[in-house]
Scaffold this motif. Structure first.
Motif, PDB file in Angstrom:
ATOM      1  N   VAL A  90      44.904  -2.241  26.031  1.00 37.71           N
ATOM      2  CA  VAL A  90      45.238  -3.034  27.218  1.00 37.71           C
ATOM      3  C   VAL A  90      44.104  -4.002  27.535  1.00 37.71           C
ATOM      4  O   VAL A  90      44.337  -5.174  27.842  1.00 37.71           O
ATOM      5  CB  VAL A  90      45.502  -2.114  28.422  1.00 37.71           C
ATOM      6  N   ALA A  91      42.862  -3.527  27.448  1.00 36.83           N
ATOM      7  CA  ALA A  91      41.706  -4.378  27.727  1.00 36.83           C
ATOM      8  C   ALA A  91      41.670  -5.586  26.802  1.00 36.83           C
ATOM      9  O   ALA A  91      41.412  -6.710  27.234  1.00 36.83           O
ATOM     10  CB  ALA A  91      40.424  -3.557  27.591  1.00 36.83           C
ATOM     11  N   ALA A  92      41.926  -5.354  25.525  1.00 33.04           N
ATOM     12  CA  ALA A  92      41.916  -6.460  24.552  1.00 33.04           C
ATOM     13  C   ALA A  92      42.996  -7.478  24.871  1.00 33.04           C
ATOM     14  O   ALA A  92      42.776  -8.697  24.762  1.00 33.04           O
ATOM     15  CB  ALA A  92      42.101  -5.896  23.146  1.00 33.04           C
ATOM     16  N   GLU A  93      44.170  -6.994  25.275  1.00 29.02           N
ATOM     17  CA  GLU A  93      45.273  -7.903  25.610  1.00 29.02           C
ATOM     18  C   GLU A  93      44.947  -8.718  26.859  1.00 29.02           C
ATOM     19  O   GLU A  93      45.219  -9.928  26.915  1.00 29.02           O
ATOM     20  CB  GLU A  93      46.557  -7.096  25.824  1.00 29.02           C
ATOM     21  N   LEU A  94      44.348  -8.087  27.850  1.00 26.11           N
ATOM     22  CA  LEU A  94      43.988  -8.796  29.081  1.00 26.11           C
ATOM     23  C   LEU A  94      42.933  -9.869  28.814  1.00 26.11           C
ATOM     24  O   LEU A  94      42.992 -10.964  29.385  1.00 26.11           O
ATOM     25  CB  LEU A  94      43.476  -7.801  30.123  1.00 26.11           C
TER      26      LEU A  94
END
Length: 374
Positions: A90-94
């Protein structure tokens, strides 16, 4: 001669006392210079290490203090958390979508909020360039973008498609076409969706496709089938899973209340068990073959040559006539005990159904029903 040349007894030149004294003074000066040089070197090294320590601390501090935006951000972007995604995913996508300045800042904010294990799949409305803490706040499961839709028990597939089309704006034909593809139907369904689109409440996130919706419905059916051990229980009763689902669909269509379901299932099995078997004569199956709805087929309708017309054909129809819920499936697997061969819904408005093993009593109940319809 040796004495005159000043040779020692050992054959080496003999130095005067003055020379020896000068030599000792030189050695002391050399040692003092070496000690001073060593002290200076130590001071220099300590200085270098001290400066390096500060620089090292600054480097570590810069690495640990991640880049982060401030405020609640601007604009709007929809972020999708896939099933099974980790906080790192999720962090990478954000970060990729410029919702947060860095994945590290988001991970730190998640840890600080104690929500590392609470990120749930779904669609979320986010903003660009927002603080990591604000981003964590918007990933609350209660803030997911979704619409809920309930498919009632007993809907036929065509009615399911119409209901889904109205809720999503996807044409009903797309659902009918998708049902012919890979939507997770069990092998014994033989590619036929009727009976396996499990009635329940479903969340419909934005941009979901017809195929994805139907797959969710068949997934729910497969979960229910596993819960009831459908394959094994069907075998125990001497039927195939497809036949059990056909019975369950008739039970669903013919029962006024869940309490009647076990009795309706028993009537079906009792009729099939007679030698020779008794025709089921179910209005629900006959109306399905005609593509109509109704609780009482006319005499003319009972003469139709559809394979679903159980007034004319022996045994079960070729497949389910609706999509039954878990109560009807359970009733088909665990019918009530009794000798009933007939039932009549004498009060459809209040869901009152009466059961009997006597044909004469059945005629009386049927007349009672017709009297209520006039």
């Amino acid at each position: 001669m040796d004495s005159l040349l000043g040779a020692s007894d050992e054959g080496g030149p003999r130095r005067s006392r003055r020379q020896q004294s000068r030599s000792r003074r030189r050695r002391r000066r050399t040692r003092r210079k070496g000690a001073a040089a060593s002290l200076i070197a130590i001071v220099i090294i300590v200085g270098i290490l001290g400066g390096g320590g500060y620089l090292g601390y600054k480097w570590v501090s810069d690495a640990v203090t991640a880049d982060d935006y401030t405020g609640s951000g601007t604009g709007e972007v929809v972020i999708v958390i896939e099933e099974g995604a980790s906080a790192g995913d999720v962090a990478a996508e954000l970060e990729k979508e410029d919702v947060v300045a860095s994945a590290r800042a988001f991970i730190q904010a998640v840890d600080a909020a104690g929500k590392g294990g609470s990120l749930q799949p779904g669609h979320y409305a986010m903003k660009k360039r927002m603080s990591a803490a604000a981003a964590v706040g918007l990933l609350d499961p209660d803030k997911r973008l979704r619409d809920s839709l309930t498919i009632p028990e007993g809907y036929r597939a065509t009615r399911v498609y119409d209901t889904l089309a109205e809720a999503t704006g996807i044409p009903a034909k797309e659902f009918a076409d998708a049902a012919k593809g890979d939507i997770g139907l069990p092998s014994y369904a033989k590619g036929r969706a009727e009976g396996f689109l499990f009635p329940a409440t479903y969340e419909l996130p934005p941009n979901i496709t017809a195929s994805e919706i139907l797959t969710r419905m068949t997934d729910r059916f497969n979960e229910t089938a596993q819960k009831f051990d459908l394959n094994a229980e069907a075998k125990r009763l001497g039927f195939t899973p497809m036949e059990i689902m056909t019975v369950a669909s008739i039970v669903q269509a013919e029962s006024g209340t869940p309490d009647d379901m076990g009795k309706v299932a028993r009537v079906i099995y009792n009729r099939l068990a007679l030698n020779p078997p008794m025709k089921l004569q179910m209005d629900s199956t006959t109306m399905y073959g005609l593509g109509k709805y109704g609780i009482a087929a006319t005499f003319e309708e009972t003469r139709d040559d559809s394979p679903y017309n159980t007034y004319r054909v022996d045994g079960l129809p070729p497949g389910p006539i609706a999509n039954p819920g878990d109560h009807a499936i359970e009733a088909a697997l665990k019918p009530a005990k009794g000798d009933w061969l007939f039932f009549v819904t004498t009060d459809p408005e209040n869901g009152v159904t009466e059961f009997t093993a006597s044909e004469a009593e059945f005629v009386r109940l049927r007349d009672k029903f017709h009297a209520t319809q006039n």
